[in-house]
Design an enzyme around this catalytic site. Structure first.
Site, mmCIF file in Angstrom:
data_model
loop_
_atom_site.group_PDB
_atom_site.id
_atom_site.type_symbol
_atom_site.label_atom_id
_atom_site.label_comp_id
_atom_site.label_asym_id
_atom_site.label_seq_id
_atom_site.Cartn_x
_atom_site.Cartn_y
_atom_site.Cartn_z
ATOM 1 N N VAL B 100 -41.212 -11.449 -7.016
ATOM 2 C CA VAL B 100 -40.503 -10.763 -8.087
ATOM 3 C C VAL B 100 -41.353 -9.572 -8.526
ATOM 4 O O VAL B 100 -42.570 -9.709 -8.694
ATOM 5 C CB VAL B 100 -40.265 -11.695 -9.291
ATOM 6 C CG1 VAL B 100 -39.472 -10.977 -10.385
ATOM 7 C CG2 VAL B 100 -39.539 -12.965 -8.857
ATOM 8 N N CYS B 101 -40.701 -8.428 -8.696
ATOM 9 C CA CYS B 101 -41.337 -7.260 -9.321
ATOM 10 C C CYS B 101 -42.628 -6.892 -8.555
ATOM 11 O O CYS B 101 -42.608 -6.833 -7.324
ATOM 12 C CB CYS B 101 -41.595 -7.598 -10.793
ATOM 13 S SG CYS B 101 -41.840 -6.199 -11.895
ATOM 14 N N THR B 102 -43.732 -6.678 -9.245
ATOM 15 C CA THR B 102 -44.978 -6.319 -8.563
ATOM 16 C C THR B 102 -45.591 -7.482 -7.788
ATOM 17 O O THR B 102 -46.599 -7.290 -7.091
ATOM 18 C CB THR B 102 -46.020 -5.780 -9.561
ATOM 19 O OG1 THR B 102 -46.020 -6.613 -10.718
ATOM 20 C CG2 THR B 102 -45.704 -4.347 -9.969
ATOM 21 N N SER B 104 -44.231 -8.368 -5.292
ATOM 22 C CA SER B 104 -44.020 -7.824 -3.941
ATOM 23 C C SER B 104 -45.218 -6.996 -3.489
ATOM 24 O O SER B 104 -45.562 -6.987 -2.300
ATOM 25 C CB SER B 104 -42.773 -6.932 -3.930
ATOM 26 O OG SER B 104 -41.638 -7.612 -4.423
ATOM 27 N N THR B 120 -39.391 -3.795 -4.842
ATOM 28 C CA THR B 120 -40.195 -4.136 -6.016
ATOM 29 C C THR B 120 -39.534 -3.451 -7.213
ATOM 30 O O THR B 120 -38.439 -2.905 -7.078
ATOM 31 C CB THR B 120 -41.661 -3.701 -5.814
ATOM 32 O OG1 THR B 120 -42.424 -4.036 -6.985
ATOM 33 C CG2 THR B 120 -41.780 -2.201 -5.553
#
Lengths: 202, 202
Positions: B100-102, B104, B120
């Site tokens: 999820v989000c960063t 990635s 991301t």
């Protein structure tokens, strides 16, 4: 800076609690979040994640904001007289009081919502609202505000309600910024509630 | 029954982790969630809630599913060689890997996503994707699936991605039931991403 008591009890519904945490914690400096529980032992959510409380209800502390999540076990928690007394006392001193899902039933059982408009989740609506019969229960609403009390529908509705509280306290621009930071498409209309229809309530 | 390693690190973004927990934990019996951290000490989210890990990365355990949340501190975590080795090893043995989000960027820094399509969050997209330059980064997507890897956009996108994983593993009817239970209007179209537009990426 507002202090927020975020109450947890064994088996609380994970997103009822952590969805609003993300939104209310939004810009860090604006709120100080204190996780409050019946004891200082770690409290497991319904999905098993164990949270370490920062404070316990016997502390006698007061808070600006109060959040009460739901969960199937909220109905059991609603039988704890010491907890109900804490909810009454803490609510009376708080500036804003928020509930999510069956957290509304828990707060309702304390009597604090008597005569007030409130909502809860739609799937269990018919079965649970008789536990707080003096509340003016609203069948169709994403969330309901009555004075300082904000009560939301099921689970994910807590995020929309929490953003509404942030908008009321700090302005719509801040609430919009928090939602954008979460890439969250905020449902801003508190009266829009497709789940009331799906549950056959309206 | 699938075992899910849900990784946490200091300062992880609250909803990145707990949004997918709500969805992946959906029907209880289907998944066993294990919170894994770098040590067994409680780990605080960016909003200060302390989570007690169930396992640590040095355990050498394998898991069916792996979830990696993001957070501003994910970029710091991405410099931990032991963690990157754990991510490579655990990912290689898992049936499904989710970020999820960063998160990635963190997984991308381990090299696991090299040559694969991934996404991301959109606000930090331009600044962060150079940290994993061999990934085929997708600018406009709520989430991206490439084989066993599911990577999502910012924060709330993790819930939509997690429901997609549940649909792939257990069928759409189950995923729909989880979303309904959460009164969550699931964004099922992985290619719909208004935040890519808002961030000026497309």
């Amino acid at each position: 800076m507002k202090s927020l008591a975020a109450f947890v009890f064994p088996g609380f519904e994970t997103l009822d609690y952590f969805g609003p945490m993300e939104m209310l914690g939004g810009l860090g400096q604006e709120t100080k979040i204190i996780t409050v529980a019946q004891t200082l032992d770690p409290v497991a959510s319904v999905h098993g994640q164990r949270i370490v409380p920062d404070a316990q209800i016997s502390d006698g502390a007061t808070y600006d904001l109060l959040l009460i999540p739901g969960g199937d076990t909220a109905l059991q928690a609603a039988k704890d007289a010491a907890l109900l007394a804490w909810l009454r006392d803490t609510s009376s001193k708080a500036e804003r009081v928020m509930t999510v899902c069956t957290g509304s039933i828990l707060l309702g059982a304390s009597g604090v919502l008597d005569g007030k408009r409130a909502t809860t989740n739609k799937r269990d609506f018919v079965a649970t609202v008789p536990l707080a019969p003096k509340v003016d229960w609203v069948k169709e609403a994403r969330w309901v505000r009555d004075g300082k009390f904000y009560t939301s529908s099921g689970v994910s509705a807590g995020m929309d309600m929490a953003l509404a509280v942030m908008a009321d306290l700090f302005g719509m621009a801040l609430a919009d910024r928090i939602a954008l930071g979460c890439e969250y498409e905020w449902h801003k209309d508190s009266t829009r509630d497709p789940f009331a229809h799906l549950a056959g309530l309206v």
